[in-house]
Design an enzyme around this catalytic site. Sequence first.
Site, short mmCIF file in Angstrom:
data_model
loop_
_atom_site.label_atom_id
_atom_site.label_comp_id
_atom_site.label_asym_id
_atom_site.label_seq_id
_atom_site.Cartn_x
_atom_site.Cartn_y
_atom_site.Cartn_z
N SER A 1 2.96 5.96 -2.50
CA SER A 1 4.13 6.82 -2.63
C SER A 1 4.47 7.09 -4.09
O SER A 1 4.87 8.20 -4.45
CB SER A 1 5.34 6.19 -1.93
OG SER A 1 5.14 6.17 -0.54
N ALA B 1 0.83 -1.21 0.00
CA ALA B 1 0.00 0.00 0.00
C ALA B 1 0.86 1.26 0.00
O ALA B 1 0.63 2.18 -0.79
CB ALA B 1 -0.94 -0.01 1.21
N GLU B 2 1.87 1.29 0.86
CA GLU B 2 2.70 2.49 0.93
C GLU B 2 3.51 2.67 -0.35
O GLU B 2 3.72 3.80 -0.82
CB GLU B 2 3.64 2.46 2.14
CG GLU B 2 4.43 3.75 2.25
CD GLU B 2 4.88 4.09 3.65
OE1 GLU B 2 5.55 5.13 3.80
OE2 GLU B 2 4.57 3.34 4.60
N THR B 3 3.94 1.59 -0.94
CA THR B 3 4.68 1.68 -2.20
C THR B 3 3.82 2.31 -3.29
O THR B 3 4.23 3.26 -3.97
CB THR B 3 5.16 0.28 -2.65
OG1 THR B 3 6.05 -0.23 -1.66
CG2 THR B 3 5.85 0.34 -4.00
#
Length: 131
Positions: A56, A51-53
């Site tokens: 971002s 999710a953060e990848t």
Amino acid sequence: MQQTFTPGQLNDRMGIELLSVTADEVRGRMPVEGNRQPYGLLHGGASGVLAETLGSVLAAVHALPERFPVGLELSCTHHRAATEGWVTGVARPLHVGRSTSTHEIVLTDEQGRRTCTAKLTCLHRDTRPQV
């Protein structure tokens, strides 16, 4: 469209692949195999990494090259377990401003069932952080 990351970094180690990148959404996937917790389920932290990848990358599409995005807050709600195959994620912007952006990331299993809903807020810095 297949894009790759710098070899040897976390995205590479977890097998994350970017499938498409636009200003409206970023799609990617990650294998469940190799990213399970001790009980055979996809690790919640692995879902957070995917999710953060994706969030971002979407923040970078909007912020770069004038500003540099860094994660400020990540929130994940895990709905169901994935035990095999691939988990696919789609990140879409909820808010894009000059100094911050917030993105919703939905992860699904190969049957199209939602496994995780995440929200990522990024700070858009004037300079790239020193490594």
